[in-house]
Design an enzyme around this catalytic site. Structure first.
Site, PDB file in Angstrom:
ATOM      1  N   PHE A   1     -48.540  27.202  16.641  1.00 29.30           N
ATOM      2  CA  PHE A   1     -48.588  28.363  15.765  1.00 29.30           C
ATOM      3  C   PHE A   1     -48.893  29.621  16.583  1.00 29.30           C
ATOM      4  O   PHE A   1     -49.825  29.657  17.365  1.00 29.30           O
ATOM      5  CB  PHE A   1     -49.653  28.170  14.680  1.00 29.30           C
TER       6      PHE A   1
ATOM      7  N   ARG B   1     -50.805  40.954  13.279  1.00 27.82           N
ATOM      8  CA  ARG B   1     -49.447  41.468  13.560  1.00 27.82           C
ATOM      9  C   ARG B   1     -49.465  42.571  14.607  1.00 27.82           C
ATOM     10  O   ARG B   1     -48.499  42.802  15.311  1.00 27.82           O
ATOM     11  CB  ARG B   1     -48.809  42.041  12.282  1.00 27.82           C
TER      12      ARG B   1
ATOM     13  N   GLU C   1     -34.670  38.425  13.231  1.00 30.20           N
ATOM     14  CA  GLU C   1     -35.758  37.617  12.677  1.00 30.20           C
ATOM     15  C   GLU C   1     -36.856  37.459  13.722  1.00 30.20           C
ATOM     16  O   GLU C   1     -36.590  37.504  14.924  1.00 30.20           O
ATOM     17  CB  GLU C   1     -35.161  36.254  12.264  1.00 30.20           C
ATOM     18  N   ASP C   2     -38.093  37.277  13.268  1.00 30.68           N
ATOM     19  CA  ASP C   2     -39.191  37.098  14.221  1.00 30.68           C
ATOM     20  C   ASP C   2     -39.175  35.706  14.840  1.00 30.68           C
ATOM     21  O   ASP C   2     -39.266  35.553  16.052  1.00 30.68           O
ATOM     22  CB  ASP C   2     -40.559  37.395  13.567  1.00 30.68           C
TER      23      ASP C   2
ATOM     24  N   ASP D   1     -38.147  28.568  12.857  1.00 31.26           N
ATOM     25  CA  ASP D   1     -38.983  27.375  12.987  1.00 31.26           C
ATOM     26  C   ASP D   1     -38.154  26.180  12.480  1.00 31.26           C
ATOM     27  O   ASP D   1     -37.344  25.638  13.223  1.00 31.26           O
ATOM     28  CB  ASP D   1     -40.254  27.656  12.163  1.00 31.26           C
TER      29      ASP D   1
HETATM   30  P1  5GP Z   1     -38.549  28.477   8.911  1.00 27.65           P
HETATM   31  O1  5GP Z   1     -37.893  28.640   7.579  1.00 27.65           O
HETATM   32  O2  5GP Z   1     -37.609  28.650  10.069  1.00 27.65           O
HETATM   33  O3  5GP Z   1     -39.318  27.187   8.991  1.00 27.65           O
HETATM   34  O4  5GP Z   1     -39.694  29.538   8.985  1.00 27.65           O
HETATM   35  C1  5GP Z   1     -39.494  30.826   9.330  1.00 27.65           C
HETATM   36  C2  5GP Z   1     -40.704  31.650   8.958  1.00 27.65           C
HETATM   37  O5  5GP Z   1     -41.932  30.899   9.063  1.00 27.65           O
HETATM   38  C3  5GP Z   1     -40.838  32.791   9.917  1.00 27.65           C
HETATM   39  O6  5GP Z   1     -40.081  33.909   9.507  1.00 27.65           O
HETATM   40  C4  5GP Z   1     -42.325  33.030   9.896  1.00 27.65           C
HETATM   41  O7  5GP Z   1     -42.651  33.879   8.832  1.00 27.65           O
HETATM   42  C5  5GP Z   1     -42.948  31.669   9.630  1.00 27.65           C
HETATM   43  N1  5GP Z   1     -43.391  31.028  10.888  1.00 27.65           N
HETATM   44  C6  5GP Z   1     -42.854  29.949  11.488  1.00 27.65           C
HETATM   45  N2  5GP Z   1     -43.524  29.632  12.609  1.00 27.65           N
HETATM   46  C7  5GP Z   1     -44.503  30.541  12.735  1.00 27.65           C
HETATM   47  C8  5GP Z   1     -45.542  30.765  13.724  1.00 27.65           C
HETATM   48  O8  5GP Z   1     -45.710  30.063  14.727  1.00 27.65           O
HETATM   49  N3  5GP Z   1     -46.362  31.821  13.505  1.00 27.65           N
HETATM   50  C9  5GP Z   1     -46.241  32.636  12.412  1.00 27.65           C
HETATM   51  N4  5GP Z   1     -47.100  33.645  12.311  1.00 27.65           N
HETATM   52  N5  5GP Z   1     -45.280  32.464  11.472  1.00 27.65           N
HETATM   53  C10 5GP Z   1     -44.424  31.424  11.636  1.00 27.65           C
END
Ligand code: 5GP
Length: 179
Positions: free
Chosen positions: A155, A168, A102-103, A106
């Site tokens: 962010f 990206r 996963e990237d 959050d």
């Molecule tokens: P979560 O479900 O853990 O809150 O969110 C995960 C997804 O939110 C990540 O796969 C990504 O797509 C997006 N995301 C969360 N934080 C960031 C950030 O700082 N930058 C970007 N570009 N996407 C984020």
């Protein structure tokens, strides 16, 4: 400090490419060690993980497979709201060691949902490998075994991460600049 403009916002470099590469190599070495003798399946979550997955897999020396998956969101017909379906999975995971790539984690809600969905496929094991983790934002109890970098709550864009579809392709990781 190096800055870029993505759409209507300014971003300042936060994690240079060289630092990312060093951490990706460190995590890959750990996986090579931990999974010695096994043939793991890497499940890279699109879109954000495509660059990370490519760099990570080039450092993996184990026999392995990779599949690119996506959590597609759509509005359900019932009152529970959004339904997210795992698409693109073209492998039988039964009994296989699975590593989710996963990237960024959050709140962790996406990953928690992914784990719940994948467990139904009866894999032998599941580990999480994320490029970035925001410990300050986590809302669920997640065991993130592999993490390249822990980051603050800001962010981020670049190295696969987008702002409104853009950014990206930036080599480094950038953080939203105050202005
Ligand atoms: P979560 O479900 O853990 O809150 O969110 C995960 C997804 O939110 C990540 O796969 C990504 O797509 C997006 N995301 C969360 N934080 C960031 C950030 O700082 N930058 C970007 N570009 N996407 C984020």
């Amino acid at each position: 400090m190096q800055k870029i403009r993505v759409k209507d916002k300014d971003f300042a470099v936060s994690i240079p490419w060289e630092k990312i590469q060093a951490e990706v190599r460190r995590v890959a070495r750990q996986i090579n060690e931990d999974y010695a003798g096994q043939t793991p399946v890497f499940l890279a979550v699109l879109n954000g993980s495509f660059i990370f997955a490519a760099d990570l897999l080039r450092e993996i020396t184990l026999p392995c497979e990779i599949s690119f998956v996506k959590l597609a969101s759509y509005q359900g017909v019932n009152t529970t709201g959004q339904i997210r379906e795992l698409i693109g999975l073209n492998l039988d995971l039964t009994g296989r060691p699975v590593i989710i790539v996963e990237d960024i984690v959050d709140t962790g809600l996406t990953m928690a949902h992914m784990l719940e969905t994948l467990r139904k496929q009866n894999p032998g094991s599941i580990d999480i490998c994320t490029l970035l983790l925001k410990p300050g934002k986590l809302q669920v109890d997640l065991d993130v075994r592999y993490c390249c970098l822990e980051v603050p709550n800001d962010f981020l864009v670049g190295y696969g991460l987008d702002y409104d579809g853009l950014g990206r392709n930036s080599k480094d990781i950038y953080t939203l600049a105050e202005n």
